[in-house]
Write a protein that holds these residues in place. Structure first.
Motif, PDB file in Angstrom:
ATOM      1  N   ASP A   1     -17.608  98.251  -4.119  1.00  0.00           N
ATOM      2  CA  ASP A   1     -17.476  98.204  -2.493  1.00  0.00           C
ATOM      3  C   ASP A   1     -17.567  96.847  -1.933  1.00  0.00           C
ATOM      4  O   ASP A   1     -18.264  96.014  -2.667  1.00  0.00           O
ATOM      5  CB  ASP A   1     -18.481  99.270  -1.959  1.00  0.00           C
TER       6      ASP A   1
ATOM      7  N   GLY B   1     -17.412  99.150   3.787  1.00  0.00           N
ATOM      8  CA  GLY B   1     -17.307 100.155   2.691  1.00  0.00           C
ATOM      9  C   GLY B   1     -15.762 100.313   2.166  1.00  0.00           C
ATOM     10  O   GLY B   1     -15.501 101.310   1.820  1.00  0.00           O
TER      11      GLY B   1
ATOM     12  N   LYS C   1     -13.411 100.724  -0.866  1.00  0.00           N
ATOM     13  CA  LYS C   1     -13.545 101.035  -2.233  1.00  0.00           C
ATOM     14  C   LYS C   1     -12.586 100.030  -3.173  1.00  0.00           C
ATOM     15  O   LYS C   1     -11.586 100.312  -3.080  1.00  0.00           O
ATOM     16  CB  LYS C   1     -13.183 102.442  -2.495  1.00  0.00           C
TER      17      LYS C   1
END
Length: 889
Positions: free
Chosen positions: A417, A474, A476
């Motif tokens: 992340d 956040g 990914k």
């Protein structure tokens, strides 16, 4: 050196062999000695051992693709002996991913679009189709009348003043009609000047009605005579009928002749003909403007030129025309060879159509229909109201469309992340379009949380602006994750066509639109899954057989050994430290990690274990950085207590080993756990440093040139430095000695190693008596710099060993203290030097014990000659003894 030596001997002798001027023979002539001493320098030897062993020579031994580096090493600048440092990276795990993120977009956002506005002028040329003119001339060939006899002359029946001499046909036929015939095999023949063509009559299914000579006659029979390659004359043509029954005048039958409509005149000669307002077949030509959809002409001119072939004579022709382009009427009733003004007309690719109308007067003229009339049309545009460029060729709207970029393995392998902070984009733009063509750009990126735009003003002035992104949490960073980035360029468009409309444009000129976007991305924190970096099942290991360092001490010192007569066999090394650092880049989240494994080094016959099997390495948090000075010399000391592990590689110092040193390692990171570790930006750069930090394991090998001379000592042959050495210098004020040239095969073998580079003995019989005046000669070696020192930097207590005539009866080995050693030669020995090959053995003897190479690594030695003469005179002539006299003029 030979020349210097002989000059010195000549100067010492000082001999002037003089004869007396009286008639009386002198009692004797003697040469008086003075007890003088003569000194001169033969050579100065300068040599740096850096050319045999140095940073470059060691680096050259390492594999070219290796990341290992060699440094000159002088900790704290205090060392007097030469040392080197080799850095050997074993494992590197990148922690800071920001550099990868920047690389994702940096190159992709340097965009440049050039637009070259096509020229909106054209030169077009078409050949006029004058079939209508040929048809008019064909109409002049018609005749008829009563069929009175079987052979009749025919004459064309032109209207008014129309006439011709003859027509030549390339194809077609002359049709002959009869009212009635009684013989079904009737035929007709056309002849003139030996040319003959004939045809049979056939009955027509539908009779033809013709009116001529005030008759209206129904004609039932027709014969078509081929005219291809034939001439039809105004006069002198004969028709001969066969099988047509002739009758009395009261029962006369009529005939009629004309050229068929599809007949093609190739050439018309002696023509008198005139016609007004003949509309010719419409002509067309395709015109295209690459990349230009449409332009509206502000002001322009159109010139149509008519070109009549030179083969046409006696022809006066003028023309008017209508012109249209792509369906739009441009000119109506335009005059040829007159300039037409064109304003506010649309210019675009399409069909250019001409509808010409001609007036023609031919007086006794010739018309060659194989030569065509040409109509040329030239458009010159002075200004345009606007141009529209083809959006399929210049796709401004999508010029910043970028295919999604896959997250590189270097990021996705370690990072799960990423949280981005507010970031900036530096935007630099240039728009060289003229005023009125401002452009706006909209950039978007879901990944970068970017949705912003900027304007690019026209005029060619470089503009720099800044866009900012919002913080983004956040993301990914999974494998194959896509980074999106695109934008749209807004430029004035024709909404109907979708093409870009530009104003104030100069046709034929090149314009540029460039956009450079440099991201300055900032991240707040990221999660790193160290368990993906390395596990005990998948350790980071050296290649099978070990990682080759390329280091081989025998090869490394080979060049030096060639100059030191086998020094390698008599030396050993006292220490060869290796330090291993396992580096935690100062991140608290990594404190619970450890590196385990084994590291060993081998030279093929001996092995040193630095880490034993599965031994743990402590991760050091103190950053180890190599500090270098302006010359690239590492000046900070690497200490054993600061390292994670250390060892002594001295056992691997084997100058006879055939293999280079290899590193065998097997390392893995332990203590990672199953949860990703969160690392904040401030963990890496909170101290103000800008360099990325890595978790790494690296080995440093110190190579101190601190040696030990074994029992029996070692020797250095001075001759090896003198012979063929470019560093050997002549005495001050003297030129360099001439090098021997020519074929050395003519030199006797015993003279090939002569130190004075001679090819044979020096002739001395004229001076043999004079040599008696020489008492002695000495050679002195003085050392100013010497590369071999003790551990304190002082020159070792060395000996000088020499033998002027080794292996001969005159052999007499001597030994002196090295510094300023003096070797004496007697007069007899000098004679031997002049008459025999001179290859003395001069050796520097290094006693056993410690030996270092100085940092200067210079050898500087001067060779001086000294000649002393006797006090007693030498008789060289007397009345009781006749000797040969030689006068040197």
């Amino acid at each position: 050196m030979k020349r210097n030596f002989l000059i010195a001997v000549g100067a010492i002798l000082g001999a002037a062999l003089v004869t007396g001027c009286s008639w009386k023979l002198p009692e004797k002539i003697s040469l008086k000695g003075t007890g003088a001493s003569y000194n001169f320098t033969v050579a100065k030897i300068q040599k740096s051992l850096n050319e045999y062993i140095g940073v470059d020579t060691i680096q050259a031994q390492l594999p070219a693709e290796s990341s290992m580096r060699v440094f000159d090493y002088n900790p704290e600048g205090l060392e007097t002996s030469q040392e080197f440092l080799v850095k050997v990276p074993l494992m590197t795990v990148p922690i800071d991913m920001s550099s990868y993120i920047q690389e994702l977009t940096m190159d992709a956002l340097s965009i440049k679009q050039e637009v070259e506005i096509p020229s909106v002028s054209f030169d077009q040329s078409v050949n006029l189709n004058v079939k209508e003119l040929a048809d008019g001339l064909n109409g002049m060939v018609k005749f008829g009348g009563p069929l009175i006899n079987a052979s009749m002359s025919i004459t064309g029946i032109p209207e008014d003043n129309e006439s011709f001499e003859y027509f030549e046909y390339s194809s077609g036929c002359m049709d002959i009609y009869l009212e009635e015939i009684e013989d079904t095999t009737a035929s007709v023949e056309l002849s003139s000047g030996g040319l003959t063509s004939n045809a049979d009559f056939v009955k027509l299914a539908t009779p033809v009605v013709k009116e001529f000579l005030s008759y209206s006659v129904t004609l039932n029979y027709k014969a078509s005579i081929n005219l291809a390659g034939k001439r039809v004359s105004m006069n002198g043509m004969q028709l001969s009928f066969t099988g047509a029954k002739l009758t009395s005048y009261e029962g006369v039958k009529l005939f009629y002749g004309e050229v068929s409509e599809d007949s093609v005149i190739q050439k018309a000669v002696g023509v008198n003909y005139s016609i007004k307002d003949m509309a010719l077949t419409k002509q067309s030509s395709d015109i295209s403007f690459d990349g230009l959809s449409e332009a509206e002409i502000g002001k322009g001119t159109l010139l149509a030129k008519l070109q009549i072939p030179s083969e046409w004579t006696g022809v006066n022709l003028n023309c008017t025309y209508d012109l249209s382009l792509a369906g739009e009427k441009w000119v109506e009733g335009g005059k040829v060879n007159w300039t037409q003004e064109i304003t506010n007309k649309k210019l675009k690719s399409g069909t250019l159509e001409f509808a010409p109308t001609i007036n023609i007067d031919v007086e006794n003229g010739t018309i060659d229909f194989e030569k065509l009339i040409t109509l040329g049309v030239q458009l010159r545009v002075n200004s345009v109201n606007y141009v529209e460029v083809d959006s399929t060729k210049y796709d401004f709207a999508n010029m910043v469309k970028i295919d999604p970029i896959t997250m590189p393995d270097e990021v996705s392998q370690y990072v799960t992340d990423i949280w981005l902070d507010e970031s900036e984009f530096k935007v630099t733009t240039i728009n060289t379009f003229p005023e009125g063509n401002d452009i706006s750009v909209k950039l978007k990126s879901e990944y970068l949380a970017l949705d912003d735009g900027f304007d690019i003003p026209a005029g060619g002035v470089e503009k720099t602006s800044t866009m900012k992104t919002n913080a983004f949490d956040g993301y990914k960073a999974t494998k194959n994750a896509k980074l999106d980035f695109d934008g749209t360029v807004n430029l004035a468009k024709n909404e109907e066509t979708g093409n870009y409309r530009l104003v104030n444009i100069e046709p034929g000129k090149k314009y540029e639109l460039s956009i450079s976007v440099v991201p300055e991305l900032k991240w707040k924190k990221m999660k790193i899954d160290v368990s993906k970096i390395n596990t005990s099942e998948t350790p980071i290991a050296s290649p099978e057989g070990g990682m080759d360092t390329g280091l081989n001490f025998g090869e490394l010192l080979k060049g030096l050994d060639e100059k030191t007569s086998g020094l390698l066999n008599q030396i050993s090394i006292d220490k060869l430290p290796v330090f291993i650092y396992a580096q935690n880049p100062g991140i608290d989240a990594l404190n619970h990690l450890a590196v385990k494994g084994n590291v060993s080094l081998t030279n093929g016959s001996k092995t040193v274990e630095v880490l034993k099997e599965n031994q743990a390495l402590e991760l050091k948090t103190e950053s180890l950085k190599l500090v270098t000075d302006e010359k690239g010399v590492v000046t900070n000391r690497i200490k054993a207590e600061d390292a994670s592990a250390s060892a002594d590689l001295a056992p691997l110092f084997d100058t006879s080993a055939t293999e280079s040193i290899k590193v065998d390692y097997n390392l893995n990171i332990t203590g990672a756990g199953t949860e990703p570790m969160e690392i904040a930006y401030d963990d890496l750069f909170g101290d103000g440093e800008s360099e990325p930090k890595n978790l790494e394991v690296v080995a440093f090998v110190e190579i101190p040139l601190e040696l030990t001379v074994k029992e029996g000592g070692a020797t250095i042959n001075v001759n090896d430095f003198i012979k063929n050495s470019a560093a050997s210098e002549p005495a001050e004020g003297e030129s360099a000695p001439e090098s021997s040239s020519g074929d050395d095969s003519a030199v006797p073998d015993e003279w090939k190693d002569d130190l004075l580079s001679r090819k044979g003995p020096v002739e001395t019989k004229d001076y043999e008596k004079a040599f008696d005046i020489i008492d002695s000669m000495s050679v002195t070696l003085t050392s100013f710099e010497f590369p071999f020192v003790d551990s304190d930097g002082n020159v070792r207590e060395l000996k000088l060993k020499y033998d002027l005539f080794p292996g001969t009866e005159a052999s007499d080995p001597q030994e002196f203290e090295f510094n300023k050693a003096t070797i004496k030669l007697s007069a007899e020995q000098i004679k031997t030097v002049l008459q025999k090959p001179f290859n003395p053995l001069i050796e520097i003897v290094i006693p056993e014990g410690p030996l270092c190479l100085s940092r200067a690594m210079n050898l500087v030695t001067k060779v001086d000659f000294n000649v002393s003469t006797t006090e007693e005179p030498v008789v060289i002539w007397s009345k009781d003894q006749l000797i040969e006299m030689v006068t040197n003029n």
